[in-house]
Design a protein around this motif. Structure first.
Motif, short mmCIF file in Angstrom:
data_model
loop_
_atom_site.label_atom_id
_atom_site.label_comp_id
_atom_site.label_asym_id
_atom_site.label_seq_id
_atom_site.Cartn_x
_atom_site.Cartn_y
_atom_site.Cartn_z
N LEU A 116 0.83 -1.21 0.00
CA LEU A 116 0.00 0.00 0.00
C LEU A 116 0.86 1.25 0.00
N ARG A 117 2.03 1.18 0.63
CA ARG A 117 2.92 2.35 0.68
C ARG A 117 3.30 2.85 -0.71
N GLU A 118 3.33 1.94 -1.69
CA GLU A 118 3.71 2.32 -3.05
C GLU A 118 2.65 3.20 -3.70
N GLN A 119 1.48 3.25 -3.12
CA GLN A 119 0.41 4.07 -3.70
C GLN A 119 0.42 5.50 -3.16
N VAL A 120 1.40 5.80 -2.30
CA VAL A 120 1.61 7.18 -1.86
C VAL A 120 2.54 7.84 -2.86
N LEU A 121 2.03 8.76 -3.64
CA LEU A 121 2.80 9.40 -4.71
C LEU A 121 3.44 10.69 -4.19
N LEU A 122 4.75 10.75 -4.25
CA LEU A 122 5.47 11.94 -3.80
C LEU A 122 5.47 13.01 -4.88
N PRO A 123 5.32 14.28 -4.49
CA PRO A 123 5.36 15.35 -5.50
C PRO A 123 6.78 15.58 -5.99
N GLU A 124 6.91 16.04 -7.21
CA GLU A 124 8.21 16.39 -7.76
C GLU A 124 8.63 17.75 -7.21
N SER A 126 11.99 20.76 -7.11
CA SER A 126 13.23 21.22 -7.73
C SER A 126 14.23 21.55 -6.64
N ASP A 127 15.47 21.80 -7.04
CA ASP A 127 16.50 22.21 -6.07
C ASP A 127 16.09 23.49 -5.37
N ALA A 128 15.43 24.37 -6.10
CA ALA A 128 14.99 25.64 -5.51
C ALA A 128 13.94 25.38 -4.44
N ASP A 129 13.05 24.39 -4.68
CA ASP A 129 12.04 24.05 -3.69
C ASP A 129 12.68 23.50 -2.43
N GLU A 130 13.72 22.67 -2.61
CA GLU A 130 14.32 21.97 -1.48
C GLU A 130 15.13 22.91 -0.59
#
Length: 225
Positions: A116-124, A126-130
């Motif tokens: 079920l954990r694989e169905q959690v989609l992480l957002p993309e 950018s380096d600027a976001d991080e």
């Protein structure tokens, strides 16, 4: 024509049945998770994880989800959309990563379906976001240091701001400094990992080091002590 039945021992086995899920409430699942993780993670990390999972618990309560067994991929998508309204994309990514780890644990105790954990989609991101773009301008920092040096010399505020500005160390690292960590003869600050006194370093012993202190800051620290 009827199908032949397979007798035991003829080389055919029935398909394995899926593991039986055991009912578990979201709040009990989170507490069980932290009971397991408390010995593995630093207190600050546990605090961050608990904050993130508390948001998931709030959502479960709002959706009247009382049993983790019933969670589906659609539920996880709805939760992601719900959090997107309130947090920045980087914060959302951290929260969903923690949720994935929690769901992996839940699967290990038969509270949710495997995978079920694989169905959690992480957002993309950018380096600027991080990277954090909140910082203090050099001119303002210099005015603050000048003020402290003239009107609050060797005060706690003076020492704290001076160390942070001069070394760029983390707040958690600064919090872990003891009086004995200052060597006026070298001169330097000895950064040490001390979890037994509730002052751990983020990267444990690997983060231990000596930080050189210039003459001016050495005088400020010595006078403060």
């Amino acid at each position: 024509m009827s199908e032949k039945s397979h007798a035991p021992g003829d080389g055919h086995r029935p398909a394995e049945s899926s593991r039986q899920l055991e009912p578990l409430t979201p709040s009990d699942g989170v507490e069980l998770y932290f009971d397991t993780k408390s010995a593995e993670l630093a207190d600050k990390t546990l605090q961050n994880y608990r904050y993130r999972l508390n948001k998931f618990l709030d959502w479960c309560e709002e959706q009247e989800i009382e049993n983790l067994n019933t969670l589906t991929g659609r539920d996880l998508h709805l939760y992601r959309s719900w959090r997107t309204q309130d947090v920045a994309v980087v914060t959302l990514k951290h929260e969903l990563r923690t949720l994935k780890t929690f769901l992996e644990f839940c699967a290990s105790v038969d509270a949710v379906e495997q995978g079920l954990r694989e169905q959690v989609l992480l957002p993309e991101t950018s380096d600027a976001d991080e990277s954090k773009d909140i910082h203090i301008e050099v001119e303002r920092a210099e005015r603050i240091l000048d003020y402290l040096n003239r009107f609050q010399y060797a005060s706690r505020e003076h020492v704290v701001f001076s160390i942070l500005w001069h070394t760029g160390m983390r707040l958690g690292t600064l919090r872990g400094l003891d009086l004995g960590d200052f060597d006026a003869d070298e001169p330097c600050l000895e950064v040490r990992h001390r979890p037994e006194t509730d002052t751990p370093l983020k990267n444990a012993e690997k983060a231990e080091r000596s930080i050189y202190v210039g003459d001016h800051y050495r005088a400020v620290l010595r006078d403060y002590i």
